[in-house]
Enzyme design. Structure first.
Site, PDB file in Angstrom:
ATOM      1  N   ASP A 390       0.835  -1.200   0.000  1.00 43.14           N
ATOM      2  CA  ASP A 390       0.000   0.000   0.000  1.00 43.14           C
ATOM      3  C   ASP A 390       0.875   1.257   0.000  1.00 43.14           C
ATOM      4  O   ASP A 390       2.087   1.201   0.183  1.00 43.14           O
ATOM      5  CB  ASP A 390      -0.916  -0.023   1.224  1.00 43.14           C
ATOM      6  CG  ASP A 390      -2.213   0.750   1.006  1.00 43.14           C
ATOM      7  OD1 ASP A 390      -2.293   1.530   0.041  1.00 43.14           O
ATOM      8  OD2 ASP A 390      -3.139   0.569   1.813  1.00 43.14           O
ATOM      9  N   GLU A 393       2.634   5.291  -3.918  1.00 40.12           N
ATOM     10  CA  GLU A 393       2.928   6.458  -4.763  1.00 40.12           C
ATOM     11  C   GLU A 393       4.294   7.082  -4.485  1.00 40.12           C
ATOM     12  O   GLU A 393       4.941   7.463  -5.469  1.00 40.12           O
ATOM     13  CB  GLU A 393       1.834   7.525  -4.589  1.00 40.12           C
ATOM     14  CG  GLU A 393       0.438   7.063  -4.897  1.00 40.12           C
ATOM     15  CD  GLU A 393      -0.217   6.296  -3.753  1.00 40.12           C
ATOM     16  OE1 GLU A 393       0.292   6.345  -2.620  1.00 40.12           O
ATOM     17  OE2 GLU A 393      -1.216   5.633  -4.008  1.00 40.12           O
ATOM     18  N   ASP A 460      -8.084   4.936  -3.413  1.00 37.18           N
ATOM     19  CA  ASP A 460      -9.147   5.240  -2.457  1.00 37.18           C
ATOM     20  C   ASP A 460     -10.210   6.134  -3.103  1.00 37.18           C
ATOM     21  O   ASP A 460     -10.394   7.303  -2.759  1.00 37.18           O
ATOM     22  CB  ASP A 460      -8.562   5.921  -1.217  1.00 37.18           C
ATOM     23  CG  ASP A 460      -7.638   4.994  -0.444  1.00 37.18           C
ATOM     24  OD1 ASP A 460      -7.635   3.786  -0.733  1.00 37.18           O
ATOM     25  OD2 ASP A 460      -6.903   5.479   0.431  1.00 37.18           O
TER      26      ASP A 460
END
Length: 673
Positions: A390, A393, A460
Site C-alpha cells: 500500500d 505512490e 481510495d
C-alpha cells in the site's frame, strides 16, 4: 557531425548530443542531452537494459538533404534542420507518416515538405538549464493531428478514454498512476522513458511532453499495423507479467479492516459454511504495533502461522498489507535512519503521513534488502505469500514533490520510479526464496512495474456512479499502458453506507463489473464506522462496517452469489487471458478497438469493453438504468445468459434488470445456460 554506431545514428551538433537507435522490433529509442554524455543508470529507465534483437538489419540511407534509418516497419527521417519524422513502412515500401517533431524556426521550408518558416524560433527539443546545476527543464514537442485518438498513459480519475485534448500530470497520487506509454490510432506507440515529475499535453495545436528536472530526453517509439502488435512490442522491451497464480482467478474478500485473527477466521469460515467461492482474504493496515515494525501485533494476532494454516486448509490464501512508513517509535527507525534507508527532505524534518513517520527509500538497493528481510522474518516465514504494498505512490503529505530526495536523486528527477521499485523489493525477495508466479497488490505503478508482479488497484476512490464510470476508463487505459493486472475496490472505498438502498444499487452494479475485471476484489471503508478497540498498537485504528457479500440484504446477496458463480465458471477462460498477458503482454480488459481495429466505431466507445478476445462486457454505469445500448462489431454474438444469437455490425438494446449486466460472447461454449 553524424556518425553510425552499430544500429544507431549519433550526432553532436552545437550543445546537443542526439542518438537514435534500433530498440526491439519495428522500434527506435531516441535520446538527446546537452551534457557531455548520456546518463546510463538502468534503474532510471523503464526499458530492459539491453535492446531485444531486431528482426532484420537496420538500413541507413540518404534522400535529398535528409538522412534516414529504418528498422523493420518503422522509418526515421532526420531533416537538414535536425527535426525527426517517423513513418510506418508497408510491405510495398509505401510510407505513412506517424509522428513528427514540432519545429518553428526561420529558413525551414523546403519545396513540397510539410514544414514551417517561422519567426517563433521554437525548437522541438528544448533544454532550459538550471543555473549552476547539471539538470534541465525539458520540453519535447510534436505536431498534433486532428484525426488522432490517444490511449493509455496509466490511470487518471476522469471520464475520458481518448486522451486527445487532455493535459495529464506525470506524477503519482492516491488513485493516480502515471505510466507514460501512449497508443495512437495512427499506428504507433510511444513511451516517455523519463521518471521526472512533469506533464504531457495532447493538445489540438501540439503535443508537448515536459520534465521538471532531468539530464536527458529519452523516449521509445514503435510502429505496427494493430494496437495488439504495438502492445506486444512494448511488452518485449519493458517486460511481461508473470503467470497469474490460480488464486488470482477467483474472488478476493477484503474490508477496512479486520481487526483480529478471530474476526478474519470467522469471516472465512462463514464463506465456507455458505459454500461461497473465495480464494484470498486480506489483513489490512494497522495490524502492527507501529508503522515500520512489519510485524503482527501479538495482542490482536496471537498465532499468524496457525491462522495461515487454517485458512490454507479451507483453500484460502492470506494477503497482508505492508506500508512504506516508519514511525520514530518503530523498532527499526533508528537503525534505518543511521543506515540512510529513509527518504530525506530537502530541508527540515522528514515528513510522512499518518503521524510521525518517514518513508523507506526503495530506490536504494540496500534499503530494499533490509525491509524485505524484516518482511521475510515476520510474514513470509509464517506462510504468507501475497503482499498488499500500500501507499505505493508514495502518499506524501500534500504531494510536495520538490521537498523530497532519494538515494537515486531528487524526487523531481526520479520520483516516478518509486512504485516500481517498491514492487521490485518484494518480487526479488520472493523470487530469491524460490517462489514463482508472484503477484502483489499495489496502489500505483510506473512503466515496467508489470514485470515485478504488480497487480494495481485504482486507489481510495469514492462510492458513486460517477466514480464507477471513471474506473472503467482508468482500467482500460491502464491495460493499454502495459499494466494488464488491474482491479478496483468493488463498491468504491469512501462513502458507502451499508444500510443505504441507493448504495445497494451501486454495490450490485459494481459487483457485476468486478466479475469481469482481471482480479475480482471486494474492498471498502464502509459506514457506519466501528470505534477503535484500544489506545495502542493494532487496536487504536478505527474500522469500517461489515463488507461481506451477505452484508447488503437478500437481493444484493442473491446478485453477488450469481456473479461469484459466473466468475468460477469463467475460470478456465480467465486462465487463458492470463497466459496471453504473460506471454505477449495483452491486457486482460481492453477497448473494443484492440480486437476490432478495422471497425471505426469501436474507436469511439468508452462504456463497453472486451474481457479477452471473446467476451464483450457492457456495465451499467447510471443509477436507475435498466436497459442500455450495446454496440456489437460485425459477426455472430451470443447473449451470455440465454445463448440467443445476435448479428453484430450495429447497436442492440440490452435489458439490464438489477441482477444482470449485459454480456455478449463470440464463442458459443462460453454461454452461461
Amino acid at each position: 557531425m553524424r556518425r553510425r554506431e552499430g544500429n544507431a545514428l549519433v550526432q553532436r551538433r552545437d550543445k546537443e548530443l542526439l542518438r537514435i537507435e534500433a530498440w526491439g522490433r519495428d522500434s527506435f529509442r531516441v535520446r538527446a542531452t546537452q551534457r557531455s554524455a548520456f546518463q546510463t543508470n538502468p534503474d532510471l529507465s523503464a526499458l530492459e537494459e539491453n535492446p531485444p534483437e531486431t528482426d532484420q538489419d537496420v538500413v541507413f540511407f540518404e534522400e535529398g538533404s535528409s538522412e534516414f534509418l529504418q528498422n523493420g516497419r518503422i522509418l526515421c527521417e532526420i531533416t537538414r534542420t535536425d527535426k525527426l519524422i517517423f513513418y510506418r513502412v508497408d510491405q510495398n515500401g509505401e510510407r505513412k507518416e506517424l509522428l513528427q517533431e514540432y519545429q518553428r524556426t526561420r529558413g525551414m521550408s523546403e519545396e513540397g515538405r510539410k514544414e514551417f518558416n517561422s519567426a517563433l524560433e521554437i525548437e522541438p527539443r528544448t533544454f532550459v538549464s538550471y543555473e549552476g546545476m547539471d539538470n534541465y527543464r525539458l520540453y519535447a514537442r510534436f505536431e498534433a493531428e486532428e484525426d488522432e485518438k490517444l490511449f493509455g498513459m496509466g490511470q487518471y480519475q476522469q471520464p475520458y478514454l481518448d486522451l486527445k485534448g487532455c493535459r495529464l500530470e506525470l506524477a503519482h497520487r492516491n488513485s493516480q498512476a502515471s505510466v507514460p506509454f501512449v497508443i495512437s490510432s495512427r499506428g504507433y506507440g510511444m513511451l516517455w522513458n523519463n521518471p521526472s515529475i512533469g506533464a504531457v499535453t495532447f493538445g489540438k495545436n501540439l503535443t508537448e511532453w515536459y520534465a521538471e528536472s532531468t539530464k536527458q530526453l529519452d523516449y521509445w517509439i514503435t510502429a505496427a499495423d494493430t494496437p495488439a502488435e504495438i502492445e506486444h512490442h512494448y511488452a518485449d522491451v519493458t517486460g511481461k507479467v508473470p503467470m497469474m497464480p490460480e488464486y488470482g482467478l477467483g474472488f478476493w474478500q477484503c474490508k477496512l479492516r479486520y481487526k483480529t485473527q478471530d474476526e478474519i477466521l470467522r469471516i472465512a469460515r462463514e464463506y465456507k459454511r455458505r459454500n461461497l467461492p473465495i480464494d484470498v482474504i486480506v489483513v489490512d493496515f494497522f495490524h502492527w504495533p507501529h508503522q515500520g515494525d512489519w510485524d503482527f501485533d501479538a495482542e490482536c494476532w496471537p498465532d499468524p502461522a496457525g491462522m495461515v494454516r487454517e485458512l490454507g486448509e479451507m483453500g484460502i490464501k492470506l494477503m497482508v498489507s505492508i506500508w512504506p512508513t516508519v514511525e520514530e517509535e518503530s523498532v527499526n527507525y533508528q537503525e534505518m535512519t543511521e543506515e540512510g534507508f529513509l527518504a530525506r527532505s530537502e530541508r527540515g524534518k522528514r515528513i510522512g503521513q499518518l503521524g510521525n513517520a518517514a518513508l523507506i527509500d526503495v530506490t536504494c538497493p540496500d534499503a530494499r534488502h533490509y525491509v524485505w528481510e524484516k518482511i521475510k522474518e515476520n510474514y513470509y516465514e509464517k506462510g504468507i505469500r501475497i503482499f498488499w504494498l500500500d501507499e505505493a505512490e508514495p502518499e506524501f503529505t500534500g504531494y510536495e514533490y520538490q521537498h523530497y530526495r532519494y538515494f537515486q536523486g531528487a524526487d523531481l528527477e526520479v520520483g516516478n520510479i518509486y512504485p516500481r521499485e517498491y514492487a521490485r523489493m518484494a518480487y526479488e525477495g520472493m523470487a530469491k526464496e524460490g517462489q514463482t508466479n508472484i503477484v502483489n497488490l499495489l496502489r500505483c505503478a510506473w512503466a515496467g512495474s508489470q514485470k515485478y508482479g504488480a497487480l494495481v488497484w485504482s486507489g481510495d476512490i469514492d462510492s458513486s456512479f460517477r466514480s464507477l464510470r471513471n474506473q472503467l476508463c482508468a482500467g482500460l487505459n491502464m491495460g493499454l499502458a502495459g499494466i494488464p493486472w488491474w482491479t478496483t475496490d468493488i463498491g468504491g472505498f469512501h462513502g458507502g453506507n451499508i444500510h443505504d438502498p441507493a448504495f445497494h444499487e451501486l454495490f450490485a452494479r459494481w459487483f457485476e463489473f468486478g466479475a469481469f475485471c482481471p482480479v475480482m476484489r471486494l474492498h471498502g471503508f464502509r459506514e457506519p464506522f466501528q470505534e477503535p478497540m484500544s489506545d495502542h498498537g493494532g487496536g487504536k485504528a478505527i474500522s469500517g462496517a461489515e463488507n461481506e457479500v451477505w452484508s447488503y440484504g437478500k437481493e444484493v446477496y442473491r446478485i453477488c452469489c450469481k456473479y461469484l458463480e459466473i466468475r468460477e465458471l469463467l475460470r478456465p477462460y480467465i486462465r487463458t487471458l492470463m497466459e496471453a498477458a504473460h506471454t505477449s503482454g495483452d491486457p486482460v480488459m481492453r477497448p473494443l478497438f484492440y480486437d476490432f481495429p478495422e471497425d471505426t466505431e469501436t474507436w469511439n466507445l468508452k462504456d463497453e469493453y472486451m474481457f479477452g478476445p471473446d467476451v464483450l462486457a457492457a456495465p451499467i454505469l447510471e443509477m436507475g438504468e435498466r436497459q442500455r445500448k450495446v454496440y456489437l462489431p460485425a459477426g455472430t454474438w451470443y447473449d451470455f445468459y440465454t445463448g440467443q444469437a445476435v448479428q453484430g455490425g450495429e447497436s442492440v438494446t440490452a435489458e439490464a434488470p438489477l441482477d444482470t449486466m449485459p454480456v455478449y460472447v463470440r464463442n458459443r461454449a462460453l454461454v452461461l445456460s
